[in-house]
Design an enzyme around this catalytic site. Structure first.
Site, PDB file in Angstrom:
ATOM      1  N   GLY A   1       0.794  -1.217   0.000  1.00 24.91           N
ATOM      2  CA  GLY A   1       0.000   0.000   0.000  1.00 24.91           C
ATOM      3  C   GLY A   1       0.830   1.272   0.000  1.00 24.91           C
ATOM      4  CB  CYS A   2      -0.256   4.815  -0.353  1.00 20.67           C
ATOM      5  SG  CYS A   2      -0.981   4.886  -1.992  1.00 20.67           S
ATOM      6  CB  SER A   3       3.091   6.281   2.603  1.00 17.85           C
ATOM      7  OG  SER A   3       3.113   7.266   1.601  1.00 17.85           O
ATOM      8  CB  SER A   4       3.253   0.261   3.348  1.00 23.16           C
ATOM      9  OG  SER A   4       3.959  -0.004   2.147  1.00 23.16           O
TER      10      SER A   4
END
Length: 582
Positions: free
Chosen positions: A490-493
């Site tokens: 996922g985003c910015s994980s």
């Protein structure tokens, strides 16, 4: 170009300058000698070492390291390694203390119940004792020094040297940080320390202030790209949206080139040593030849340079010479070129590289610079966290770092918020067709189920928004010892948020504190369709490669599977140690 000679003469980009010079000091301290400054720094460091604050201790360690320079390479590297991951160490110490307290309480209760039934055979209490010893050993590794000031630096360096011996064979550790004279200042100097088991540490100080784009500019540029990316993501007109995305992709590509150019010849320090003994022989011979000409260069430094020489240009080698010594002349350059020529057409060095980066440099996608793009690279927040994970691998015979990943022991969470239709369409049939895989698709997973999954399965795959913290939050992660490798697409994980003078914070650090051996995540926000291309290529190629296949070998090709090979392809990074299939 300028050159300044000092007893602590230290490699500084293409300059030979003192580690700390009078021009670096505030005007109020100008009349102090360097010895006075070193004494003041040491007094402050010794006063804070027992329970340091990252807002001041990081800078203090770096400045004190500068005063040591090349005259004491072990102390210099020790201080530099001590300067990073301080907050993470505090959190880990607290977590380990909590685990030990709970374990001792459970052990005492079990002992009372079992005493009457004891037959002198091994029982559950023996397992608890083993776990207690492991936790106590880790607590000792992460704890801050309580050594008396009179024992500095001997006792600190002895402990540091012992820790280095716990590094896995074939792993090169590169510690990088930005130095500003004032706390909270980004600064324009880079300190790079290289650590390996069985080798002397090597540290260089790279000044970038004279460069067209110094390191502070690169940090500002990656921040600017992230701000611009959020603005572009709100654009509704498709052509304009793509135009903005391609422009950002080009900016990340230029950023990567600037990062590599900024390091210059010192980027060779990011590569593992060649297993070929010839570079070592050539380094020994070259060191003697240069010494005969009055040029003193560390043999270990020459070994690193020669091992990476196939990746360096003649201009790089010339800059190295200019940075090493004011006595470097054309004859010295010819000696170096002769040694490099003798090593031509040799096999490139193989091995794993672990990057330990400060709160500024961790924002940058170092794994995607051309020199590292096709290599096995991961990150860790501190040397202590790396040592702790290495010991975990050594002592736990069931660790997936040792046994490898069983492809039947997989759990996936796919589109848990039910709003990533493209991702669900791409992976649902494939994931559900695996007879031994468990998982959920299009619905939120149960938190208790995920807590059990990461403690018992070999592989946890998350395809959804962020790191999935809504379903497995930072506190839940710490409830159990994590066994599974986590792939968080996922985003910015894998992003670490930096607030004020504090070090970066993110849920991925809690995964590591909980013992997670391998975590993949993204440094910044990504678009679902393009990161899905990365995910699909990575999982298909790795999981079908057969027994012993290392995941990190497929990171480079997977980056190339994206449309935006820099804005999206450079986002995924890994924390932990190399992982392979059973």
């Amino acid at each position: 170009m300028y050159r300044t000679k000092h007893r602590n003469g230290f490699i500084c980009g293409s300059y030979n300058v003192l580690f700390i010079n009078q021009n670096m000091l505030p005007l109020t301290l100008y009349n102090l000698s360097l010895e006075d400054v070193e004494s003041l720094l040491l007094s402050a460091w010794l006063a804070l070492q027992h329970f340091p604050s990252p807002s001041i201790y990081t800078t203090l360690c770096a400045l004190l390291a500068l005063t040591k320079g090349q005259q004491d390479p072990i102390t210099t590297a020790m201080l530099h390694a001590q300067s990073l991951g301080i907050t993470s160490r505090h959190h880990t110490i607290r977590h380990l203390a909590s685990c030990l307290k709970k374990l001792k309480k459970a052990s005492n209760e079990l002992t009372d119940k079992m005493d009457a039934l004891s037959l002198g055979e091994p029982g559950p209490n023996d397992s608890m004792n083993s776990t207690e010893q492991r936790l106590a050993q880790l607590e000792n590794i992460f704890s801050f020094s309580t050594a008396d000031s009179s024992s500095f630096p001997k006792s600190h360096c002895q402990e540091f040297t012992q820790q280095i011996q716990h590094l896995p064979t074939g792993v090169t550790v590169c510690v990088l940080s930005v130095l500003g004279v004032k706390p909270g200042e980004v600064g324009d100097s880079i300190i790079l320390s290289r650590l390996e088991k069985g080798a002397a540490p090597v540290t260089v100080h790279i000044s970038t202030s004279k460069q067209r784009h110094p390191i502070s500019w690169l940090v500002q540029e990656i921040d600017s790209i992230q701000v611009e990316q959020k603005a572009v993501s709100c654009v509704s007109e498709k052509a304009q949206w793509w135009e903005g995305r391609w422009a950002l992709d080009s900016r990340v590509e230029r950023l990567l080139k600037e990062m590599e150019r900024l390091l210059g010849c010192w980027r060779s320090f990011l590569l593992p040593l060649s297993s070929d003994p010839e570079p070592s022989r050539q380094a020994r011979h070259l060191c003697k030849s240069l010494s005969a000409k009055g040029v003193t260069v560390s043999e270990d430094m020459l070994k690193v340079l020669l091992s990476a020489s196939p990746e360096l240009s003649q201009a790089d080698l010339r800059r190295f010479g200019l940075g090493v010594s004011p006595q470097w002349d054309t004859e010295c350059e010819q000696l170096l070129l002769t040694a490099v020529t003798r090593l031509a057409d040799r096999e490139e060095p193989r091995g794993h590289v672990v990057l330990i980066l400060d709160k500024y440099l961790q924002k940058l996608p170092w794994e995607s610079i051309s020199m590292l793009r096709s290599r096995s690279v991961s990150r860790m927040p501190s040397l202590h966290s790396l040592i702790g994970l290495s010991i975990q691998k050594e002592n736990d015979s069931d660790s997936i770092l040792k046994q490898g990943v069983d492809t039947k022991q997989v759990f996936y969470v796919l589109n848990p918020d039910a709003n990533l239709e493209n991702s669900q369409e791409r992976f649902k049939e494939w994931f559900s067709s695996k007879p031994d895989w468990d998982g959920v698709c299009g619905v939120a997973p149960d938190t208790g189920q995920l807590e059990e999954v990461v403690a018992t399965k070999d592989l946890y795959i998350y395809v959804g928004h962020g790191a999935g913290a809504r379903f497995l939050d930072s506190q839940t992660v710490l409830k159990r010892q994590m066994r599974a490798a986590a792939l968080l697409f996922g985003c910015s994980s894998a992003a670490l948020a930096v607030r004020g003078d504090q070090e970066g914070q993110g849920i991925i650090l809690n995964y590591l504190i909980a013992g997670c051996p391998f975590v993949l995540g993204n440094l910044w926000d990504v678009t679902d369709r393009d990161i899905d291309r990365f995910t699909k290529y990575l999982l298909e190629s790795w999981l079908s490669a057969g027994s012993g296949a290392p995941l990190l070998d497929y990171m480079g090709p997977s980056r190339q599977a994206t449309h935006l090979k820099y804005l999206i392809g450079a986002a995924p990074v890994v924390y932990g140690l190399p992982l392979h299939l059973q």
